[in-house]
Design an enzyme around this catalytic site. Sequence first.
Site, PDB file in Angstrom:
ATOM      1  N   GLY A 134      41.129  69.953  59.007  1.00 59.58           N
ATOM      2  CA  GLY A 134      42.243  69.567  59.858  1.00 59.58           C
ATOM      3  C   GLY A 134      41.913  69.704  61.330  1.00 59.58           C
ATOM      4  O   GLY A 134      41.905  70.813  61.873  1.00 59.58           O
ATOM      5  N   SER A 142      41.204  60.817  69.622  1.00 61.93           N
ATOM      6  CA  SER A 142      39.927  60.826  70.325  1.00 61.93           C
ATOM      7  C   SER A 142      39.795  62.027  71.256  1.00 61.93           C
ATOM      8  O   SER A 142      38.683  62.411  71.631  1.00 61.93           O
ATOM      9  CB  SER A 142      39.766  59.530  71.128  1.00 61.93           C
ATOM     10  N   CYS A 242      30.586  70.147  63.236  1.00 63.35           N
ATOM     11  CA  CYS A 242      30.860  69.650  61.877  1.00 63.35           C
ATOM     12  C   CYS A 242      30.828  68.129  61.870  1.00 63.35           C
ATOM     13  O   CYS A 242      30.275  67.498  60.964  1.00 63.35           O
ATOM     14  CB  CYS A 242      32.230  70.100  61.390  1.00 63.35           C
ATOM     15  N   LEU A 243      31.457  67.543  62.900  1.00 62.60           N
ATOM     16  CA  LEU A 243      31.521  66.089  62.955  1.00 62.60           C
ATOM     17  C   LEU A 243      30.129  65.494  63.086  1.00 62.60           C
ATOM     18  O   LEU A 243      29.846  64.417  62.554  1.00 62.60           O
ATOM     19  CB  LEU A 243      32.411  65.636  64.117  1.00 62.60           C
ATOM     20  N   LEU A 342      31.763  34.190  50.581  1.00 62.93           N
ATOM     21  CA  LEU A 342      32.266  34.117  49.207  1.00 62.93           C
ATOM     22  C   LEU A 342      33.484  33.195  49.079  1.00 62.93           C
ATOM     23  O   LEU A 342      34.052  33.073  47.993  1.00 62.93           O
ATOM     24  CB  LEU A 342      32.631  35.518  48.692  1.00 62.93           C
ATOM     25  N   GLU A 367      35.874  59.676  62.718  1.00 67.51           N
ATOM     26  CA  GLU A 367      34.661  60.412  63.097  1.00 67.51           C
ATOM     27  C   GLU A 367      34.106  59.915  64.430  1.00 67.51           C
ATOM     28  O   GLU A 367      32.901  59.722  64.594  1.00 67.51           O
ATOM     29  CB  GLU A 367      33.591  60.263  62.010  1.00 67.51           C
ATOM     30  N   THR A 369      35.672  57.037  67.270  1.00 67.09           N
ATOM     31  CA  THR A 369      35.802  55.580  67.175  1.00 67.09           C
ATOM     32  C   THR A 369      34.550  54.933  67.755  1.00 67.09           C
ATOM     33  O   THR A 369      33.774  55.562  68.486  1.00 67.09           O
ATOM     34  CB  THR A 369      37.014  55.076  67.972  1.00 67.09           C
TER      35      THR A 369
END
Lengths: 388, 249
Positions: A134, A142, A242-243, A342, A367, A369
């Site tokens: 969290g 951001s 961590c990010l 496609l 994570e 922008t």
Amino acid sequence: MEPFESIDFYRLDDLLTEEQRLIRGTVREFVEENIIPSIEQHFMDGTFPREVIPQLGELGLLGANLEGYGCAGLDNISYGLIMQELERGDSGLRSFVSVQGGLVMYPIWRFGTEEQKQKYLPRLATGEFVGCFGLTEPDHGSNPSGMITNAVEDGDEYILNGNKMWITNGCVADVAVVWAKLDGVVRGFIVEKGTPGFSTTLQQGKFSLRASVTSELHFQDCRIPKGNLLPDVQGLKGPLSCLTQARYGIAWGAVGSAMACFDCARKYTGSRIQFDKPIASFQIVQAKLAEQLSEITKAQLVALRLGQMKEAGTMTPQHVSLAKRNNVRIALDIARICRDMLGANGVTHEYPVGRHMLNLESVITYEGTHDIHTLILGQSVTGIAAYS
Amino acid sequence: MKVAVCLKRVPDTTTKIEVGADGKSINPAGVQYVISPYDEFAVEEGIRRKEAAGEGSVTIVTVGPAASTDVIRKALGMGADDAVLATTEESLDPRRTAEALAGVLRDRGDDLVLFGRTSVDGQSAQVGAQVAGLLGIPYVGDVVGLEIEGRSAKITREVEGGHVVLRGDLPLAIGCQKGLNEPRYPSLKGIMMAKKKPIETVEATCGDPTVETVSLAPPPARPDGRIVGEGVDAVPELVRLLREEAKIV
């Protein structure tokens, strides 16, 4: 659907070890047999394939690059290859594993007490526990330094108040790593499911990462024991480190999505007959495939070199920003163009391309922008931070 | 329980095979190699037999090029203990493959020698039986069930439309068929441990070739389809062709 054929135009396999190729092959097989057959239905239903969590743990995919506490202790290139193969299946699956390993296990492993590590890491590694992270708040995405969630010391406890948003795994998590301000300084706290004052809400209505649970976390006078503070880090560098781990995995994962789309479009255009010949024989289709092959090859090289630097200890967050920014951008571009190649089939769940395209809209946003990574690189080039 | 599993390295079943320039071998460019799928049942069964016995060892035995270590590592990652690779860069016929395998196995004294029922490239389904012949032990192929108590084995074999149950004493050679078990994935920790497990390399020894591959040919290209008419009116003609020409109804 024919089985997936990967792309290795520049023979990068020659730069991998036997073990790295074997690990990739194992995860590829796992995804082909256990994810691909059911993922479209999960995406349509908006459900995460929870039934695979024990298998993810048994294979050793959760926190795979961490040492000890039941983790596999792999090198970072093997870890990257795992992320690539998982995201070849679905970005939601890769997100689950990224969050569990990079955003929950990593901060406990790096900043936690021995007691916290013993208590949580082995259970997170087997998948017995699911974790969430969290950081982002409704009004602070951001710019996480503006966070409102705060902790106040009260005897043997901390009292948490605030809200977190866009939290992967939130509603299904047994344990949350929550970042909040204590005396104005960002600190990490471990909050267990069921703690009074801690609740979650499922975020509905996504057209992206539908096979992944996204939630809001609410803390209202939530009391947690003092022993749940992560002692060894203060300030934003905690969550940002961590990010960096998770973004590293995304840089590899995006290559997986891009390869899935390219492989599908290559096969589709080779067999789709219009004007009495395969549409792959038209120059306009060939030009698109050639462009995609080039971009995938470049992205593979960026990911591999990033992995080498991570192993050597020379990787910086700016290196990670370039890789995350570039690889997700090209993956999204490739997915959109493949969707177009496609034709009408591209907007159905008969083919994986539309799903990857929709998923990547989240991946380019979370994570950091695309634009924020642009500014990080801008600062790296000019020495001037646009956001401060 | 001492188990040997004979394992062959074959082109990945999803690889598109091209005949090489000599017309007698496949073009190796871009070919990915895997454990021959039936041999995976053999690896799994070997590991389960050892686990059930609570003691013993599982040894992978491969005849093939030096590069075969890649597929051997996978078997070691699944849980086999060690491996012997009898190297040859030649493509051996079934007889010579069996001789090379028997050369490795002869003095080992295994309780069980496990094979896939056939390899998916050569598809001769001979090697298991020939090895057993050379070792002087019984061979049972197409096995879908195996129970062992002490030295006695109950073996269930698939035959057309049903099953045959056999009983025999160890040592035995077994050809494993789909249905015997569900092979496990090698775990990441298993793969890391496999790095440290020994692969002994010996030179393959076998007699001279007795048969020779003269040429390889891909299956003929599928002929163009034929449209026999449109709508309901075409049905009688279509049924007639299916019955008289294609002979499938």
